[in-house]
Write a protein that holds these residues in place. Structure first.
Motif, PDB file in Angstrom:
ATOM      1  N   PRO A   1     -18.082   9.387 -18.284  1.00 31.50           N
ATOM      2  CA  PRO A   1     -18.201  10.293 -16.945  1.00 31.50           C
ATOM      3  C   PRO A   1     -17.166  11.485 -16.816  1.00 31.50           C
ATOM      4  O   PRO A   1     -16.171  11.406 -17.487  1.00 31.50           O
ATOM      5  N   LEU A   2     -17.807  12.353 -16.185  1.00 33.69           N
ATOM      6  CA  LEU A   2     -16.844  13.715 -16.060  1.00 33.69           C
ATOM      7  C   LEU A   2     -15.567  13.324 -15.275  1.00 33.69           C
ATOM      8  O   LEU A   2     -15.950  12.735 -14.130  1.00 33.69           O
ATOM      9  N   LEU A   3     -14.751  14.142 -15.333  1.00 35.17           N
ATOM     10  CA  LEU A   3     -13.450  14.203 -14.384  1.00 35.17           C
ATOM     11  C   LEU A   3     -13.811  14.882 -13.061  1.00 35.17           C
ATOM     12  O   LEU A   3     -14.136  15.978 -12.945  1.00 35.17           O
ATOM     13  N   MET A   4     -14.017  14.029 -11.822  1.00 37.29           N
ATOM     14  CA  MET A   4     -14.551  14.544 -10.597  1.00 37.29           C
ATOM     15  C   MET A   4     -13.239  14.794  -9.798  1.00 37.29           C
ATOM     16  O   MET A   4     -13.490  14.967  -8.586  1.00 37.29           O
ATOM     17  N   GLY A   5     -11.967  14.710 -10.182  1.00 36.29           N
ATOM     18  CA  GLY A   5     -11.088  15.245  -9.237  1.00 36.29           C
ATOM     19  C   GLY A   5      -9.724  13.930  -9.762  1.00 36.29           C
ATOM     20  O   GLY A   5      -9.825  13.553 -10.674  1.00 36.29           O
ATOM     21  N   TYR A   6      -8.880  13.958  -8.683  1.00 37.08           N
ATOM     22  CA  TYR A   6      -7.789  13.084  -9.019  1.00 37.08           C
ATOM     23  C   TYR A   6      -7.190  12.635  -7.759  1.00 37.08           C
ATOM     24  O   TYR A   6      -7.226  13.159  -6.624  1.00 37.08           O
ATOM     25  N   MET A   7      -6.400  11.563  -7.830  1.00 39.86           N
ATOM     26  CA  MET A   7      -5.924  10.919  -6.743  1.00 39.86           C
ATOM     27  C   MET A   7      -4.259  10.694  -7.117  1.00 39.86           C
ATOM     28  O   MET A   7      -3.990  10.351  -8.166  1.00 39.86           O
ATOM     29  N   MET A   8      -3.542  11.242  -6.072  1.00 37.12           N
ATOM     30  CA  MET A   8      -2.009  11.115  -6.297  1.00 37.12           C
ATOM     31  C   MET A   8      -1.518  10.191  -5.318  1.00 37.12           C
ATOM     32  O   MET A   8      -2.213  10.283  -4.106  1.00 37.12           O
ATOM     33  N   GLY A   9      -0.737   9.275  -5.577  1.00 32.60           N
ATOM     34  CA  GLY A   9       0.167   8.312  -4.556  1.00 32.60           C
ATOM     35  C   GLY A   9       1.603   8.386  -4.633  1.00 32.60           C
ATOM     36  O   GLY A   9       2.028   8.846  -5.781  1.00 32.60           O
ATOM     37  N   SER A  10       2.279   8.282  -3.417  1.00 30.02           N
ATOM     38  CA  SER A  10       3.625   8.225  -3.594  1.00 30.02           C
ATOM     39  C   SER A  10       4.061   6.966  -3.804  1.00 30.02           C
ATOM     40  O   SER A  10       3.860   6.119  -2.901  1.00 30.02           O
TER      41      SER A  10
ATOM     42  N   ALA B   1     -11.900  13.459  -1.816  1.00 30.43           N
ATOM     43  CA  ALA B   1     -11.017  14.310  -1.209  1.00 30.43           C
ATOM     44  C   ALA B   1     -10.718  13.578   0.220  1.00 30.43           C
ATOM     45  O   ALA B   1     -11.707  12.619   0.944  1.00 30.43           O
ATOM     46  N   GLY B   2      -9.330  13.666   0.536  1.00 29.48           N
ATOM     47  CA  GLY B   2      -9.008  12.805   1.650  1.00 29.48           C
ATOM     48  C   GLY B   2      -7.653  12.156   1.448  1.00 29.48           C
ATOM     49  O   GLY B   2      -7.016  12.145   0.518  1.00 29.48           O
TER      50      GLY B   2
ATOM     51  N   LYS C   1       0.798  -1.150   0.151  1.00 29.27           N
ATOM     52  CA  LYS C   1       0.110   0.052  -0.077  1.00 29.27           C
ATOM     53  C   LYS C   1       1.027   1.221  -0.060  1.00 29.27           C
ATOM     54  O   LYS C   1       1.910   1.164   0.636  1.00 29.27           O
ATOM     55  N   VAL C   2       0.192   2.153  -0.563  1.00 28.47           N
ATOM     56  CA  VAL C   2       0.806   3.598  -0.659  1.00 28.47           C
ATOM     57  C   VAL C   2       0.135   4.701  -0.265  1.00 28.47           C
ATOM     58  O   VAL C   2      -0.971   4.496  -0.294  1.00 28.47           O
ATOM     59  N   ASP C   3       0.981   5.665   0.222  1.00 31.68           N
ATOM     60  CA  ASP C   3       0.246   6.672   0.801  1.00 31.68           C
ATOM     61  C   ASP C   3      -0.529   7.620  -0.463  1.00 31.68           C
ATOM     62  O   ASP C   3       0.120   7.515  -1.589  1.00 31.68           O
ATOM     63  N   ALA C   4      -1.444   8.060  -0.265  1.00 31.29           N
ATOM     64  CA  ALA C   4      -2.303   8.708  -1.332  1.00 31.29           C
ATOM     65  C   ALA C   4      -3.469   9.646  -0.749  1.00 31.29           C
ATOM     66  O   ALA C   4      -3.698   9.497   0.182  1.00 31.29           O
ATOM     67  N   GLN C   5      -3.603  10.494  -1.669  1.00 26.65           N
ATOM     68  CA  GLN C   5      -4.468  11.767  -1.302  1.00 26.65           C
ATOM     69  C   GLN C   5      -5.181  12.216  -2.425  1.00 26.65           C
ATOM     70  O   GLN C   5      -4.775  12.080  -3.729  1.00 26.65           O
ATOM     71  N   ALA C   6      -6.519  12.133  -2.381  1.00 27.71           N
ATOM     72  CA  ALA C   6      -7.699  12.658  -3.310  1.00 27.71           C
ATOM     73  C   ALA C   6      -7.923  14.152  -3.399  1.00 27.71           C
ATOM     74  O   ALA C   6      -8.108  14.628  -2.226  1.00 27.71           O
ATOM     75  N   PHE C   7      -7.845  14.726  -4.507  1.00 27.02           N
ATOM     76  CA  PHE C   7      -8.381  16.084  -4.365  1.00 27.02           C
ATOM     77  C   PHE C   7      -9.521  16.342  -5.584  1.00 27.02           C
ATOM     78  O   PHE C   7      -9.565  15.734  -6.492  1.00 27.02           O
ATOM     79  N   PRO C   8     -10.443  17.274  -5.205  1.00 27.74           N
ATOM     80  CA  PRO C   8     -11.800  17.260  -6.125  1.00 27.74           C
ATOM     81  C   PRO C   8     -11.108  18.127  -7.546  1.00 27.74           C
ATOM     82  O   PRO C   8     -11.699  18.203  -8.486  1.00 27.74           O
ATOM     83  N   ASP C   9     -10.093  19.021  -7.135  1.00 29.18           N
ATOM     84  CA  ASP C   9      -9.614  19.948  -8.213  1.00 29.18           C
ATOM     85  C   ASP C   9      -8.123  20.389  -7.837  1.00 29.18           C
ATOM     86  O   ASP C   9      -7.443  20.027  -6.994  1.00 29.18           O
TER      87      ASP C   9
END
Lengths: 405, 213
Positions: free
Chosen positions: B122-131, B164-165, B40-48
């Protein structure tokens, strides 16, 4: 064969939780129970369980060869006609089997009797192959069991060897099961670990996530084509799903292979008795319809065998639907009286078979059933389950065993 | 993940048990079979993009404002290339929720080449980044789209309650989904072919019963 009271390993419940063995307790009742264990001698294991179970599997293969070439038997086994060719081709092509579990009645002496063959979707694999093994090792280390004790449990190693033998190096295998059922998932995961050890790629896919590509191949949730599919989902249901017409054209290699539909069917029991009458490890068994016909005086191919078995059947027999799992639909009759009935009758609308009763032995008020594990074509291990009731069901507890003497 | 028994000294002449077994069950929560915790990796999601830039200033432990910009652009491009495409808005909304779909911006050129018509995605609702820093990689991202119950990556193999989170997710979350751009959109029949198994059960009760025995 004895039942021996033993000290539980301190902290085994925490260990089970840590390992992900989440169903060690089910419905408030212990499922894994190590307050006692069954002891066998090496001779009992090898002569009464291992060798007979390997022989029984060989007999089952002969039964498949017989059935796939017989419209009569395919009909009696209630295999949908549309898939007869699929099953026959799989057998003719020598598609290899992976594993199965014979349920045997045995009390320490005399021949073990075949109750049924879970040849398609046997569960309790993790607890048999791994947690039971850990119990033996830790109980030996703790001095609870002697240093010369052993266990009939080559299941994990045999699975890894079998995977390597039946797949190409690095082959990708998809494993499909109901992911919301921890017992099923544990069995699939135990198989997948063995596959990885054999150098194969193992991928889980939820049963409900399997789809079709434009070319008619099966694909997983990630749209990856499924070349080889292990499915913990019974053939009798596979062949009746709306999805069934897609199976043969997809060219997928299925494990267990389609011909297991003949074995994962309690119609196998009358077929075995027909092919191997009076075999010491078999119980007389007949289709209910054939029994009814013989009792009406009709001349059938089974009339003589039925007449010979009637005294034994009258003493005691069980009635089982040809498709059922975990004891569902089983009714026990002794001396003309019904003496036990499984509470779950959800399979009882299927054709029934009648099998002579092999009463399970009783140890401290519990009735053990032996699960003899087949990997490939050989018996490689043992797992026991026991219950206060005389019909083993899905909440019956698992008991570890050891070999001494 | 595996355990090996002590082989010293006491091995009987005819050993009937494995020398080692696999003991660990990763469990059904892990969709990638047998993914280990350390996968598992650290991840954070952002709506924009803006919420990512704000986070990079305050609590960005493993990503910078530059990562936010680069990865947002990458996620937007990947969304365009890999988001599922449907032949009607209705079908798209059935899979992703009402109001969560739009016309395919690439349908003009690519659709014309294929001789196809409209396509919805489906529309782009944000993105998740992972380390992936701990494993010698960098920062990766995946676009997020709606599902009826939450959010997911375009492949649908990982789903999330929110866009988000912060959390830990399997590294496979950042695997690129198969390309859909320029391909014919999915029809109702293709969507319906999902879930082919499990419909019939020879047990009348069906449902939650184990398939095993």
């Amino acid at each position: 064969m004895q039942k021996i009271l033993l000290a539980e390993r301190p902290g085994w419940r925490e260990r089970a939780a840590e390992l992900g063995f989440t169903f060690a307790d089910m419905g408030g009742e212990p499922y894994w129970d190590e307050t006692s264990a069954y002891r066998f001698t090496l001779s009992q294991i090898e002569n009464d369980i291992e060798d007979p179970a390997t022989e029984l599997h060989g007999m089952c293969r002969e039964a498949v060869a017989h059935a796939v070439a017989s419209e009569e038997w395919l009909t009696r086994l209630d295999i949908p006609r549309a898939h007869w060719d699929f099953i026959e081709r799989a057998w003719a092509n020598g598609e290899p089997e992976l594993y199965g579990r014979f349920d045997l009645a045995y009390d320490g002496s005399g021949p073990a009797k075949l109750l049924e063959y879970n040849a398609d979707t046997p569960t309790s694999l993790y607890e048999s192959a791994s947690f039971q093994w850990l119990w033996l090792e830790e109980s030996r280390d703790a001095g609870v069991l002697g240093a010369d004790t052993d266990q009939f449990n080559r299941i994990h190693e045999a699975l890894a060897e079998r995977w390597a033998a039946i797949c190409a190096p690095g082959e990708d295998v998809h494993f499909a099961a109901d992911k919301d059922n921890p017992e099923d998932y544990a069995t699939v995961e135990a198989l997948a670990w063995a596959a990885r050890e054999a150098g194969l790629g193992a991928h889980f896919t939820a049963l409900a996530g399997i789809g079709l590509t434009d070319d008619g191949q099966l694909a997983d949730e990630h749209d990856r084509v499924i070349g080889t599919l292990f499915k913990l989902y019974p053939w009798e249901d596979m062949l009746r799903d709306e999805f069934a017409p897609n199976l043969q054209p997809s060219q997928t290699r299925f494990i267990e292979p389609p011909w297991k539909a003949v074995l994962s069917n309690k119609g196998l029991l009358p077929l075995l008795w027909h092919l191997f009458p009076d075999h010491p490890n078999l119980l007389p068994a007949f289709f209910q319809a054939d029994l009814d016909a013989a009792r009406r005086g009709d001349t059938t191919a089974f009339a003589d065998a039925i007449a010979a078995a009637e005294p034994l059947l009258a003493r005691g027999h069980v009635v089982k639907p040809i498709f059922s799992r975990e004891g569902a639909g089983v009714v026990m009759v002794e001396d003309g009286r019904e003496t036990a009935r499984a509470p779950d009758d959800s399979y009882s609308h299927h054709p029934q078979i009648v099998q002579a009763l092999a009463p399970l032995p009783e140890f401290d008020g519990f009735h053990p059933v032996l699960g003899a594990w087949i990997v490939g074509e050989d018996c490689v291990g043992l797992g026991l389950r026991e219950d206060r009731a005389r019909i083993t069901h899905n909440l019956s507890r698992f008991k570890p065993h050891f070999i001494e003497g | 993940m595996t355990a090996t028994s002590d082989l010293a000294g006491t091995t009987p002449p005819r050993r009937k048990r494995s020398r080692h077994v696999a003991l660990m069950l990763a469990g059904a929560a892990v969709l990638t079979l047998a993914a280990c915790e350390d996968d598992k990796v650290d991840a954070q999601a952002f709506p924009d993009l803006d919420s990512c830039l704000a986070a990079a200033q305050t609590d960005g432990l493993w990503f910078s404002a530059d990562d936010c910009r680069t990865q947002f652009a990458a996620a937007a491009q990947e969304h365009l290339e890999t988001a599922p495409r449907y032949e009607s808005r209705e079908l798209c909304e059935q899979e992703h929720g009402v109001g969560a779909c739009g016309a395919d911006p690439a349908a003009g050129e690519a659709g014309a080449q294929q001789g196809g018509g409209f396509s919805f995605m489906p529309l782009l609702m944000g993105y998740m980044m992972g380390s992936m820093l701990a494993r010698g990689g960098g920062v990766f991202s995946q676009p997020m789209v709606r599902t009826p119950g939450g959010y997911s990556t375009p492949s649908g193999n990982q789903s999330f309650a929110s866009n988000a989170g912060t959390g830990k997710v399997p590294s496979a979350t950042f695997n690129r989904a198969p390309s859909t751009i320029g391909k014919p959109p999915m029809s109702q029949a293709q969507v319906a072919q999902r879930g082919g198994f499990g419909a019939s059960a020879t047990s009348r009760t069906g449902g939650a019963r184990s398939s095993g025995g």
